[in-house]
Write an enzyme that holds these catalytic residues in place. Structure first.
Site, PDB file in Angstrom:
ATOM      1  N   ARG A  70       0.959  -1.125  -0.127  1.00 20.03           N
ATOM      2  CA  ARG A  70      -0.177   0.342  -0.773  1.00 20.03           C
ATOM      3  C   ARG A  70       0.973   1.523  -0.098  1.00 20.03           C
ATOM      4  NH1 ARG A  70      -4.728  -0.392   4.774  1.00 20.03           N
ATOM      5  NH2 ARG A  70      -5.016   1.935   3.596  1.00 20.03           N
ATOM      6  N   GLN A 102     -10.193   9.106   7.496  1.00 19.17           N
ATOM      7  CA  GLN A 102     -10.324   7.643   7.594  1.00 19.17           C
ATOM      8  C   GLN A 102      -9.021   7.303   7.116  1.00 19.17           C
ATOM      9  OE1 GLN A 102     -14.308   5.408   8.052  1.00 19.17           O
ATOM     10  NE2 GLN A 102     -14.972   6.968   6.499  1.00 19.17           N
ATOM     11  N   VAL A 104      -5.453   6.568   5.210  1.00 13.32           N
ATOM     12  CA  VAL A 104      -4.352   6.607   6.131  1.00 13.32           C
ATOM     13  C   VAL A 104      -3.589   7.116   5.067  1.00 13.32           C
ATOM     14  CG1 VAL A 104      -4.786   5.171   8.103  1.00 13.32           C
ATOM     15  CG2 VAL A 104      -3.933   4.159   5.389  1.00 13.32           C
ATOM     16  N   ASP A 105      -3.819   7.711   3.925  1.00 10.65           N
ATOM     17  CA  ASP A 105      -2.887   8.067   2.674  1.00 10.65           C
ATOM     18  C   ASP A 105      -1.980   9.272   2.608  1.00 10.65           C
ATOM     19  OD1 ASP A 105      -4.621   8.992   1.487  1.00 10.65           O
ATOM     20  OD2 ASP A 105      -5.684   7.687  -0.279  1.00 10.65           O
ATOM     21  N   HIS A 120      -7.731   7.278  11.466  1.00  5.28           N
ATOM     22  CA  HIS A 120      -7.426   5.454  11.570  1.00  5.28           C
ATOM     23  C   HIS A 120      -5.693   5.488  11.478  1.00  5.28           C
ATOM     24  CE1 HIS A 120     -11.808   4.358  10.211  1.00  5.28           C
ATOM     25  NE2 HIS A 120     -11.491   4.747  11.412  1.00  5.28           N
ATOM     26  N   GLY A 188     -16.917  10.563  -0.269  1.00  2.72           N
ATOM     27  CA  GLY A 188     -16.499   8.535  -0.954  1.00  2.72           C
ATOM     28  C   GLY A 188     -16.021   8.015   0.063  1.00  2.72           C
ATOM     29  N   SER A 190     -18.412   4.239   2.628  1.00  2.00           N
ATOM     30  CA  SER A 190     -19.291   3.828   2.869  1.00  2.00           C
ATOM     31  C   SER A 190     -19.700   4.029   3.572  1.00  2.00           C
ATOM     32  CB  SER A 190     -18.961   2.372   2.320  1.00  2.00           C
ATOM     33  OG  SER A 190     -18.017   1.812   2.849  1.00  2.00           O
ATOM     34  N   ASN A 217     -21.074  10.846  -2.927  1.00  2.00           N
ATOM     35  CA  ASN A 217     -20.389   9.731  -3.738  1.00  2.00           C
ATOM     36  C   ASN A 217     -20.769   9.197  -4.837  1.00  2.00           C
ATOM     37  OD1 ASN A 217     -20.488   6.915  -3.231  1.00  2.00           O
ATOM     38  ND2 ASN A 217     -19.834   7.237  -0.885  1.00  2.00           N
TER      39      ASN A 217
HETATM   40  N1  APR Z   1     -15.694   9.684  -6.062  1.00  5.21           N
HETATM   41  C1  APR Z   1     -16.514   9.138  -4.330  1.00  5.21           C
HETATM   42  N2  APR Z   1     -16.815   8.338  -3.791  1.00  5.21           N
HETATM   43  C2  APR Z   1     -17.095   7.479  -4.326  1.00  5.21           C
HETATM   44  C3  APR Z   1     -15.535   7.178  -5.616  1.00  5.21           C
HETATM   45  C4  APR Z   1     -15.332   8.342  -5.752  1.00  5.21           C
HETATM   46  N3  APR Z   1     -14.395   8.771  -7.490  1.00  5.21           N
HETATM   47  N4  APR Z   1     -15.092   5.670  -5.841  1.00  5.21           N
HETATM   48  C5  APR Z   1     -15.987   4.764  -4.962  1.00  5.21           C
HETATM   49  N5  APR Z   1     -16.487   5.810  -4.265  1.00  5.21           N
HETATM   50  C6  APR Z   1     -17.510   5.555  -2.607  1.00  5.21           C
HETATM   51  C7  APR Z   1     -18.254   4.337  -2.905  1.00  5.21           C
HETATM   52  O1  APR Z   1     -19.041   4.578  -3.330  1.00  5.21           O
HETATM   53  C8  APR Z   1     -17.702   4.001  -1.098  1.00  5.21           C
HETATM   54  O2  APR Z   1     -19.283   4.327  -0.649  1.00  5.21           O
HETATM   55  O3  APR Z   1     -16.039   5.923  -1.808  1.00  5.21           O
HETATM   56  C9  APR Z   1     -17.024   4.278  -0.710  1.00  5.21           C
HETATM   57  C10 APR Z   1     -15.500   3.914  -0.574  1.00  5.21           C
HETATM   58  O4  APR Z   1     -16.152   2.737   0.684  1.00  5.21           O
HETATM   59  P1  APR Z   1     -15.142   1.563   2.091  1.00  5.21           P
HETATM   60  O5  APR Z   1     -14.576   1.377   0.235  1.00  5.21           O
HETATM   61  O6  APR Z   1     -16.119   1.022   2.832  1.00  5.21           O
HETATM   62  O7  APR Z   1     -13.666   2.331   2.336  1.00  5.21           O
HETATM   63  P2  APR Z   1     -14.038   3.874   3.778  1.00  5.21           P
HETATM   64  O8  APR Z   1     -15.048   3.756   3.560  1.00  5.21           O
HETATM   65  O9  APR Z   1     -13.157   4.664   3.308  1.00  5.21           O
HETATM   66  O10 APR Z   1     -13.887   2.245   4.232  1.00  5.21           O
HETATM   67  C11 APR Z   1     -13.878   2.570   6.221  1.00  5.21           C
HETATM   68  O11 APR Z   1     -13.017   0.728   7.093  1.00  5.21           O
HETATM   69  O12 APR Z   1     -12.532  -0.444   6.082  1.00  5.21           O
HETATM   70  C12 APR Z   1     -11.789   0.366   7.340  1.00  5.21           C
HETATM   71  O13 APR Z   1     -10.120   1.498   8.024  1.00  5.21           O
HETATM   72  C13 APR Z   1     -10.965   1.171   6.535  1.00  5.21           C
HETATM   73  O14 APR Z   1     -10.575   3.463   6.700  1.00  5.21           O
HETATM   74  C14 APR Z   1     -11.188   2.694   6.287  1.00  5.21           C
HETATM   75  C15 APR Z   1     -12.900   2.161   7.004  1.00  5.21           C
END
Ligand code: APR
Length: 255
Positions: A70, A102, A104-105, A120, A188, A190, A217
């Protein structure tokens, strides 16, 4: 969409304090994979193996390989227009703006955001299991079983894993920011992981009238029920569009 952007810009114009909660989606257009997509980071890995303290105790080299991959990915990417729009939003609100991420990048800080709360942790930091020292290591290549340069103890990524507590001071500050804001932008994510997602009901409920929640989103999410305004599309497009509506003068100047 134009009507939603205008409503969102109006809410921002009337806001004294703004908070933002971002998740993996804001970095997707930079080329950083999200977690829960069909080709997401959790697809090829069991969360218990690579993102829990017990997984690390069982197989630290596997965990470090995952995080080093990563780190190597993030070293090849750059912030996208969504990150840059949030920098402009902070410039607009000054110290009345807090960005809770959230992610970490480190791409928000790389873009120029200043008041960033990394709830995070950070891919760019290590923490020593011996002396507890947290060190900023940037994205330099690390071994698959790195040791502390100070005490020789084992290092771990300074990431908050599942079943772990969030860093106390950072999480308290994030809750204050959510509780005090007039607008919370949820970008962005979930909104499935707690306690991060609880910032949304905190913003919605702790003030007399509650903050306006703006969700940005690709699609509606678990947060949509609580959102007052939804901007659905890539955040690298919707956020710059929102900034242009908020401040048409600067949009013209920047062209
Ligand atoms: N623009 C806007 N939203 C986007 C885009 C984009 N270009 N691409 C993807 N998404 C949205 C997806 O629709 C989804 O709702 O980003 C969201 C990503 O969701 P997850 O993969 O669940 O990531 P996140 O919500 O950051 O996860 C939270 O969970 O796994 C742990 O610690 C980890 O910090 C992370 C936490």
């Amino acid at each position: 969409m134009n009507e939603s952007i205008e409503r969102a810009a109006e809410a921002l114009r009337n806001a004294k304090r703004v908070a933002v909660l971002t998740g993996a989606g804001v970095s997707a257009e930079s080329g950083v994979p999200t977690f829960r997509a069909s080709d997401g980071l959790w697809e090829g890995h069991r969360i218990e193996d690579v993102a829990t303290p017990t997984g690390f105790a069982r197989d630290p080299e596997l965990v470090w390989k995952f995080y080093n991959a990563r780190r190597a990915n993030v070293a090849t990417v750059t912030p996208n227009p969504g990150h840059l729009a949030l920098v402009k939003l902070e410039e607009h609100f000054g110290d009345r703006f807090t960005l809770v991420t959230q992610n970490v990048d480190g791409l928000h800080q790389q873009a120029g955001s200043r008041n960033v709360l990394e709830i995070h942790g950070s891919l760019r930091e290590t923490r020593c299991l011996g002396c507890a020292k947290v060190e900023h290591r940037g994205l330099e290549v690390l071994e698959d079983r790195p040791v502390c340069p100070h005490c020789g103890g084992w290092l771990r990524p300074n990431i908050v894993w599942f079943h772990e507590m969030l860093p106390e001071k950072i999480w308290t500050d994030a809750q204050y920011a959510a509780g005090l804001c007039d607008v919370l932008l949820v970008v962005g994510t979930s909104a499935m992981v707690y306690p991060a997602a609880s910032l949304i009901p905190i913003a919605k409920s702790t003030r007399d009238r509650g903050a306006t929640i703006i969700e940005c989103n690709l699609t509606p999410t678990a947060a949509s029920r609580e959102a007052d305004i939804g901007l659905y599309g890539p955040s690298g497009e919707t956020l710059p569009g929102l900034l242009d509506s908020l401040n048409p003068q600067s949009a013209i100047r920047n062209r």
